[in-house]
Scaffold this active site. Structure first.
Site, PDB file in Angstrom:
ATOM      1  N   ARG A  82       0.807  -1.220   0.000  1.00 17.49           N
ATOM      2  CA  ARG A  82       0.000   0.000   0.000  1.00 17.49           C
ATOM      3  C   ARG A  82       0.842   1.273   0.000  1.00 17.49           C
ATOM      4  O   ARG A  82       1.910   1.330   0.605  1.00 17.49           O
ATOM      5  CB  ARG A  82      -0.926  -0.002   1.220  1.00 17.49           C
ATOM      6  CG  ARG A  82      -1.964  -1.117   1.151  1.00 17.49           C
ATOM      7  CD  ARG A  82      -2.700  -1.296   2.469  1.00 17.49           C
ATOM      8  NE  ARG A  82      -3.774  -2.277   2.311  1.00 17.49           N
ATOM      9  CZ  ARG A  82      -3.599  -3.588   2.456  1.00 17.49           C
ATOM     10  NH1 ARG A  82      -2.401  -4.085   2.758  1.00 17.49           N
ATOM     11  NH2 ARG A  82      -4.620  -4.416   2.292  1.00 17.49           N
ATOM     12  N   HIS A 108      -1.019  -2.447  -4.396  1.00 10.00           N
ATOM     13  CA  HIS A 108      -0.326  -3.232  -5.426  1.00 10.00           C
ATOM     14  C   HIS A 108      -0.230  -2.487  -6.757  1.00 10.00           C
ATOM     15  O   HIS A 108      -0.317  -3.079  -7.828  1.00 10.00           O
ATOM     16  CB  HIS A 108      -1.006  -4.588  -5.622  1.00 10.00           C
ATOM     17  CG  HIS A 108      -0.933  -5.485  -4.426  1.00 10.00           C
ATOM     18  ND1 HIS A 108       0.107  -5.463  -3.536  1.00 10.00           N
ATOM     19  CD2 HIS A 108      -1.778  -6.463  -3.986  1.00 10.00           C
ATOM     20  CE1 HIS A 108      -0.098  -6.378  -2.590  1.00 10.00           C
ATOM     21  NE2 HIS A 108      -1.225  -6.994  -2.840  1.00 10.00           N
ATOM     22  N   HIS A 180       3.444 -13.055  -4.373  1.00  9.79           N
ATOM     23  CA  HIS A 180       2.203 -13.156  -3.599  1.00  9.79           C
ATOM     24  C   HIS A 180       1.659 -14.591  -3.600  1.00  9.79           C
ATOM     25  O   HIS A 180       0.442 -14.799  -3.660  1.00  9.79           O
ATOM     26  CB  HIS A 180       1.162 -12.192  -4.176  1.00  9.79           C
ATOM     27  CG  HIS A 180       0.168 -11.691  -3.177  1.00  9.79           C
ATOM     28  ND1 HIS A 180      -0.730 -12.520  -2.540  1.00  9.79           N
ATOM     29  CD2 HIS A 180      -0.068 -10.443  -2.697  1.00  9.79           C
ATOM     30  CE1 HIS A 180      -1.497 -11.812  -1.735  1.00  9.79           C
ATOM     31  NE2 HIS A 180      -1.112 -10.533  -1.807  1.00  9.79           N
ATOM     32  N   ASP A 252      -2.240  -9.762   8.921  1.00 10.87           N
ATOM     33  CA  ASP A 252      -2.070  -9.065   7.645  1.00 10.87           C
ATOM     34  C   ASP A 252      -1.207  -7.845   7.910  1.00 10.87           C
ATOM     35  O   ASP A 252      -1.622  -6.711   7.706  1.00 10.87           O
ATOM     36  CB  ASP A 252      -3.424  -8.670   7.046  1.00 10.87           C
ATOM     37  CG  ASP A 252      -3.307  -8.131   5.628  1.00 10.87           C
ATOM     38  OD1 ASP A 252      -2.220  -8.268   5.027  1.00 10.87           O
ATOM     39  OD2 ASP A 252      -4.294  -7.577   5.111  1.00 10.87           O
ATOM     40  N   GLU A 315       5.153 -12.257   2.047  1.00 14.93           N
ATOM     41  CA  GLU A 315       5.490 -11.278   1.019  1.00 14.93           C
ATOM     42  C   GLU A 315       6.702 -10.457   1.459  1.00 14.93           C
ATOM     43  O   GLU A 315       6.575  -9.490   2.202  1.00 14.93           O
ATOM     44  CB  GLU A 315       4.286 -10.373   0.762  1.00 14.93           C
ATOM     45  CG  GLU A 315       3.021 -11.121   0.353  1.00 14.93           C
ATOM     46  CD  GLU A 315       1.790 -10.264   0.500  1.00 14.93           C
ATOM     47  OE1 GLU A 315       1.741  -9.171  -0.119  1.00 14.93           O
ATOM     48  OE2 GLU A 315       0.868 -10.654   1.248  1.00 14.93           O
TER      49      GLU A 315
END
Length: 351
Positions: A82, A108, A180, A252, A315
């Site tokens: 982001r 992304h 990803h 996350d 990631e």
């Protein structure tokens, strides 16, 4: 034994043929990638009984990758994760990006994703690796500078999936690539990953707000559900009454790594049924761990339907929104300088 094979992967909406490239080593491990999006489609690893288990989510043919929104196996760029406010400044000039998340932030790099494009494949000498190349012109997705992005997948005899990224821009720009892939070490069709054991070599994570944008604060993991410095079941604290897990609907978030820019092991995850172990190595300063909290009824390969928490992403990256925080390592790559980084997923069986 020929280690590299190539086959049709279907026809895209604009009538172009996509291909699937498969590498195999002498240990029986196989990986497959497609030139559509340069995505990692499958990773087949022998389990403790010697049976192959495909440990990443994916689709059967190219149409799945065209239509799907989960970024399965994708090399995400030009900037992964982001950027708050969907804008940034370099050298006094402001660049506006697509506001494709909450109509406010950039996720992304916007909806013109790298992984929705057909890349050029270059089969490497020795049949152990395949390189995909994408030309990204000046102002592509809103980012300055022309560049050719190279993503190389290599399968080694040590059961390593090595992913190498390389680009040289002609203007100062942001580059922050990641992979990803969604992993389930019991097999992609095996249900939740909450019983997987996870270790992460990190003392801090980056606090994020309700829009998943980092605040700039780094929080010590001690005494929190974010502490994986000893092996812990992923599901143990995933629904804890704690700001990060509440706002993320599970995990996350970005963990700060201690590798100091050197390629080294930063995490390890163990499949509870397969006894397959995956080491994660990177030279990047951060790693977003995402437990597929928003995956829902995604139709994948072999008739599988993927639901929330049936996989987990690791990631490796620069810290999200680092362009807006001076205390994070900058994601800016200067003109005529090389962006060059490697991430490795290494597989073995628990003794």
């Amino acid at each position: 034994m020929k280690k590299l094979t190539k086959q049709s992967f279907g026809i895209t909406k604009d009538g172009k043929e996509a291909f699937l490239y498969t590498l195999e080593n002498s240990k029986g491990m196989k990986i497959s990638m497609t030139d559509f999006g340069a995505a990692l489609v499958s990773v087949q690893v022998p389990d403790y009984q010697g049976n192959l288990r495909d440990v990443v989510t994916g689709y059967e043919i190219v149409s799945g990758y065209e239509e799907g929104n989960a970024s399965f196996g994708a090399p995400v760029g030009r900037c992964a994760n982001r950027i708050g406010g969907a804008s940034f400044e370099i050298n006094g000039q402001t660049y506006e990006l697509e506001k494709n998340e909450r109509e406010k932030n950039n996720l992304h790099s916007g909806n013109d994703f790298y992984n929705k494009r057909l890349w050029k494949a270059e089969e490497e000498e020795g049949d152990t690796k395949v390189t995909f190349v994408l030309h990204s012109p000046h102002m592509d997705q809103g980012f300055p500078g022309n560049l050719d992005m190279y993503v190389t997948y290599e399968l080694t005899e040590e059961n390593e999936v090595q992913i190498h990224y390389h680009a040289v821009p002609d203007k100062d720009t942001i580059i922050n690539m990641t992979n990803h892939s969604y992993f389930n070490l019991n097999g992609h069709q095996s249900g939740e990953i909450t019983e997987h054991l996870l270790w992460v070599d990190s003392d801090y994570f980056t606090r994020a707000d309700e829009e998943s944008i980092p605040t700039g604060e780094v929080i010590e993991v001690t005494g929190t559900p974010m502490d994986f410095r000893t092996f812990t079941r992923i599901g143990k604290n995933i629904d804890a009454d704690y700001e990060a897990t509440i706002l993320g609907c599970g995990y996350d978030h970005n963990w700060m790594l201690k590798n100091e820019g050197v390629l080294k092991k930063v995490a390890e995850v163990k499949g509870d049924q397969s006894k397959i172990v995956m080491d994660i190595l990177t030279d990047l300063p951060g790693m977003q761990i995402y437990t597929a909290n928003f995956l829902e009824a995604e139709k994948g390969k072999e008739g599988c339907v993927y639901e929330r928490r049936t996989s987990v992403c690791f990631e490796t990256q620069y810290v999200p929104d680092a362009i807006h925080h001076e205390n994070f390592i900058s994601p800016v790559c200067r003109a005529d300088q090389a962006y060059d980084t490697t991430t490795i997923f290494r597989f073995r069986i628990e003794k």
